[in-house]
Design a protein around this motif. Structure first.
Motif, short mmCIF file in Angstrom:
data_model
loop_
_atom_site.label_atom_id
_atom_site.label_comp_id
_atom_site.label_asym_id
_atom_site.label_seq_id
_atom_site.Cartn_x
_atom_site.Cartn_y
_atom_site.Cartn_z
N LEU A 32 3.35 5.22 3.27
CA LEU A 32 3.26 3.47 2.55
C LEU A 32 4.32 3.07 3.19
N GLU A 33 5.43 3.99 2.37
CA GLU A 33 6.51 3.22 2.46
C GLU A 33 7.36 4.46 2.84
N ALA A 112 8.88 -3.48 -4.72
CA ALA A 112 7.49 -3.20 -4.01
C ALA A 112 7.00 -2.16 -3.47
N ALA A 113 7.51 -1.10 -3.55
CA ALA A 113 7.73 0.55 -3.41
C ALA A 113 6.81 0.95 -4.74
N ARG A 116 3.69 -0.09 -5.36
CA ARG A 116 2.61 0.28 -4.15
C ARG A 116 2.30 1.31 -4.39
N ASP A 117 3.46 2.11 -5.50
CA ASP A 117 3.32 3.76 -6.03
C ASP A 117 2.06 4.30 -7.25
#
Length: 364
Positions: A32-33, A112-113, A116-117
């Motif tokens: 995802l990242e 942002a990561a 998201r995590d």
């Protein structure tokens, strides 16, 4: 306490399993990242270990809300609510850990990561918790089945012990009545013999009570009790009663139920030799076999009708000695260890008792 936490080995297994499942979580986060593997593993593995302990809380929820019947929907609702709570706790702890990593170890990780995590943890945490709940329901079902089997076995053991105590309780009155009849017969013809017989009878009964209170005795102790019984009977029979003994040393340590042989010797005296004017010989043989001890009690007396012996073993006659010993052997060791009786009218009687050498485990 949770069954997986009761032993250090199981605790290590939980930690190791959770750490391994952190690897695919790290792969998903990198997908995802993009980030270094070290960063992904530093976040995913500790968080997965933490959640590995969180999902164990499903054990208590499963116990509080068992599946089955009308309670199934309530249990499912409780597990769904618990999964959301557990995922929220995991996500919150993940936010704290992500902030720590971004400040001290991986400052280049975008904000942002991190968000998201946290979202990934919350999303993945719900199905993981529900899978844990299913596994715990299966574990509880297995434990309930095992407990039911254990209760059945305990009930069977209790019933067997009660039957054995009832069988053993029959022995003392049975022998005492026969011995008192013998004393009564000697009072008129041999008062001194009657006195000696009473003394021997008192000593014999004291030893009988001492051995009868125990669950198991050595064959040597049982044979010594038989010797005292035969000593009492020899007061009455005199030279008409002859005894031969062949006892292998290794057999004397074999464990047997107490008061097992005396009824058999008593039958040999009463039914085999008593009616014969010339008396006869009783032979006691104890053999040390490979996995068993074999005891043979044989007389050369009047013998018996084989059909009558079969009725006695089945408890269909007034003679309780054979049936009692046969039932005790079968209840204790199994049907294959029942009495073997060989007899014929005018040809004497031979009774064989077999006892497994692992009897001390069965009798403990």
């Amino acid at each position: 306490m949770h069954p997986l936490l009761g032993r250090p080995a199981r605790l290590l297994l939980v930690i190791a399993s959770a750490a391994l499942t952190g690897v695919p979580l790290a792969w998903l986060l990198r997908l995802l990242e993009p980030r270094p593997w070290s960063a992904a593993l530093a976040f995913a593995v500790p968080m997965q270990v933490f959640y590995g302990f969180v999902v164990l809380s499903a054990w208590w929820v499963c116990r509080r809300h068992p599946m089955g019947g009308a309670g199934s929907w309530r249990a499912a609702s409780a597990q769904c609510a618990a999964s959301i709570q557990a995922s929220a706790v995991w996500a919150g702890m993940g936010a704290i850990w992500a902030v720590f990593l971004s400040r001290w170890l991986y400052p280049d990780l975008p904000r942002a990561a991190i968000f998201r995590d946290i979202g990934v943890l919350f999303t993945v945490g719900i199905p993981i918790y529900l899978i844990s709940a299913i596994a715990h329901y299966l574990l509880l079902a297995f434990e309930a089945s095992h407990a039911a089997e254990r209760r059945v076995l305990e009930t069977e053991v209790t019933a067997r012990e009660a039957e054995l105590r009832a069988l053993r309780a029959q022995l003392n009155p049975h022998f005492l009545f026969n011995s008192l009849n013998s004393v009564n017969a000697l009072i008129g013809s041999d008062p001194e013999g009657a006195r000696r017989m009473c003394e021997g009878l008192g000593d014999f009964l004291r030893r009988t009570l001492a051995l009868g209170a125990r669950e198991t005795v050595s064959l040597g102790e049982e044979l010594a009790l038989v010797e005292r019984y035969l000593g009492i009977e020899q007061v009455r029979f005199g030279e008409r009663l002859r005894v031969e003994r062949v006892v292998e040393p290794g057999a004397t340590t074999c464990r047997v139920p107490p008061l097992l042989l005396q009824p058999l010797v008593e039958n040999a005296v009463k039914h085999g030799l008593e009616a014969r004017a010339e008396g006869g010989t009783i032979t006691v043989v104890a053999s040390d076999l490979d996995r068993e001890c074999e005891i043979t009690i044989e007389d050369d007396g009047a013998g018996a009708d084989p059909d009558e012996v079969r009725r006695a073993l089945a408890g269909m006659s007034q003679s309780v000695g054979l049936a009692n010993v046969d039932e005790r052997l079968r209840h204790t060791f199994g049907d294959e260890y029942g009495l073997v009786v060989e007899t014929a009218l005018g040809a004497g009687t031979r009774v064989v008792v077999r006892v497994p050498k692992y009897a001390e485990r069965l009798l403990s």
